[in-house]
Design a protein around this motif. Sequence first.
Motif: not given
Length: 251
Positions: A4-32
Amino acid sequence: MHIHFIQHEVFEAPGACLEWAKDRKHDITFSKVYENQPLPETADNIDILIVMGGPQDPGTTREECPHFDAHAEKALIQKAVEAGRAVVGICLGSQLIGEALGARFEHSPEKEIGVFPIRLTADGLKDEKLNHFGASLAVGHWHNDMPGLTPQSKVMATSAGCPRQIVAYSNLVYGFQCHMELTPEVVELLIAEELDFLENNTVHAYVQKPEEICKHNFSEMNEKLFQFLDKLAEEYRLTSSLFPDLEKTKK
């Protein structure tokens, strides 16, 4: 695993952390939170909580930034830590972890924006989740503050401009003041947000020009981050297997 990601602003994106989670096929949720998306009420269904950065600090009030509720985020971090979940904070996120555990954030001796080396401390070199970084590693920076320290925490990495670049609060809870998640796309967003300052800075020694930041290859830094997250996830799995009640709460 559920990330689960907490993202505070659109320009403070999770970048490589999100790439890692997707590549490992983890379930992903956000609190934007900049879109007023709610925080989870509990940490029951979270395995790894990743709290991103932002221009705010833990002392920013709702009056100053209506979409940022520091008290609510610290409460969720506390729940995650108490439930034995893994927690990673980046920049503002690292400061919120420290505050959630009773340590006040502080201003860094230097403002750092750009790519500068961090150096692992003796504790960092002993940490099996971090020692693949090597003694020194060039990483991204975009900050003016740093996380507080609890009596149990250990500083794992420093830089010339900041004495608290990576802090381990426990074997599953880490604060990164530096930005190893940066990708070229995220850097473009951050530069656009602070272009005037970056082009006109004549005061801060550790602030680079936009073109100098953009020419850096972030792939090595990202790969080191992926390895850290893999190791953290594995330690969490092992820890959870020792406490089967944790698994029951996530079903």
